[in-house]
Design a protein around this motif. Sequence first.
Motif, PDB file in Angstrom:
ATOM      1  N   ALA A 174       0.872  -1.172   0.000  1.00 14.08           N
ATOM      2  CA  ALA A 174       0.000   0.000   0.000  1.00 14.08           C
ATOM      3  C   ALA A 174       0.910   1.223   0.000  1.00 14.08           C
ATOM      4  N   TRP A 175       0.764   2.083  -1.007  1.00 16.92           N
ATOM      5  CA  TRP A 175       1.643   3.228  -1.207  1.00 16.92           C
ATOM      6  C   TRP A 175       0.863   4.527  -1.027  1.00 16.92           C
ATOM      7  N   SER A 176       1.383   5.419  -0.202  1.00 14.84           N
ATOM      8  CA  SER A 176       0.808   6.745  -0.016  1.00 14.84           C
ATOM      9  C   SER A 176       1.569   7.714  -0.920  1.00 14.84           C
ATOM     10  N   HIS A 177       0.916   8.143  -1.980  1.00 15.99           N
ATOM     11  CA  HIS A 177       1.561   9.067  -2.915  1.00 15.99           C
ATOM     12  C   HIS A 177       1.889  10.389  -2.239  1.00 15.99           C
ATOM     13  N   GLN A 178       0.961  10.899  -1.448  1.00 15.20           N
ATOM     14  CA  GLN A 178       1.161  12.196  -0.804  1.00 15.20           C
ATOM     15  C   GLN A 178       2.374  12.185   0.118  1.00 15.20           C
ATOM     16  N   ASN A 179       2.579  11.086   0.839  1.00 13.90           N
ATOM     17  CA  ASN A 179       3.692  10.996   1.779  1.00 13.90           C
ATOM     18  C   ASN A 179       4.919  10.313   1.206  1.00 13.90           C
ATOM     19  N   GLN A 180       4.808   9.789  -0.034  1.00 13.28           N
ATOM     20  CA  GLN A 180       5.915   9.087  -0.675  1.00 13.28           C
ATOM     21  C   GLN A 180       6.460   7.992   0.235  1.00 13.28           C
TER      22      GLN A 180
END
Length: 165
Positions: free
Chosen positions: A129-135
Amino acid sequence: MDLLEPFEELEDPRIDRTKRYPLSSLLLLILSAVLSDCQGASEIAHFGLAKLDWFKRHGHFTDDKVPSHDTIGDLLRRLDPVAFAACFARWTARVCQITEGELVAIDGKRLRGSYDRLDGKEAIHMISAWSHQNQLVLGQLQVDGKTNEITAIPALLEMLELKGW
């Protein structure tokens, strides 16, 4: 806020007589180095030497020494991967500020070089699971194979405690 609190319940697999450094100091070193793009125990040890003054200012490695790559590698091999993954997921949830309405990307990958034809070991498949906003990777799970990714997604989402899914 203590950034390492999510790791407090992680069992230290080392023998008491070999505990030169507190587990919290080793985990801080490893997490900091990996987030700084270090790969492998040798790079983590070199990172610790390069950032020794920073670690000392924060109460770690006050004897002017950092653990060797052997010490780091031994710890990484002995840590319970399931327990560490659970602690890491809690840590990432604490570190990153997920905003309302942010998208979390779920992706499956086969780890390159993880198969061994001689021993008959299949390649390792992971979902992340990847959070784009938090990189930042918020969490990941190993799955039995490419076909089981979809069945593992609910467990990954449950581990992350996301709202609105």
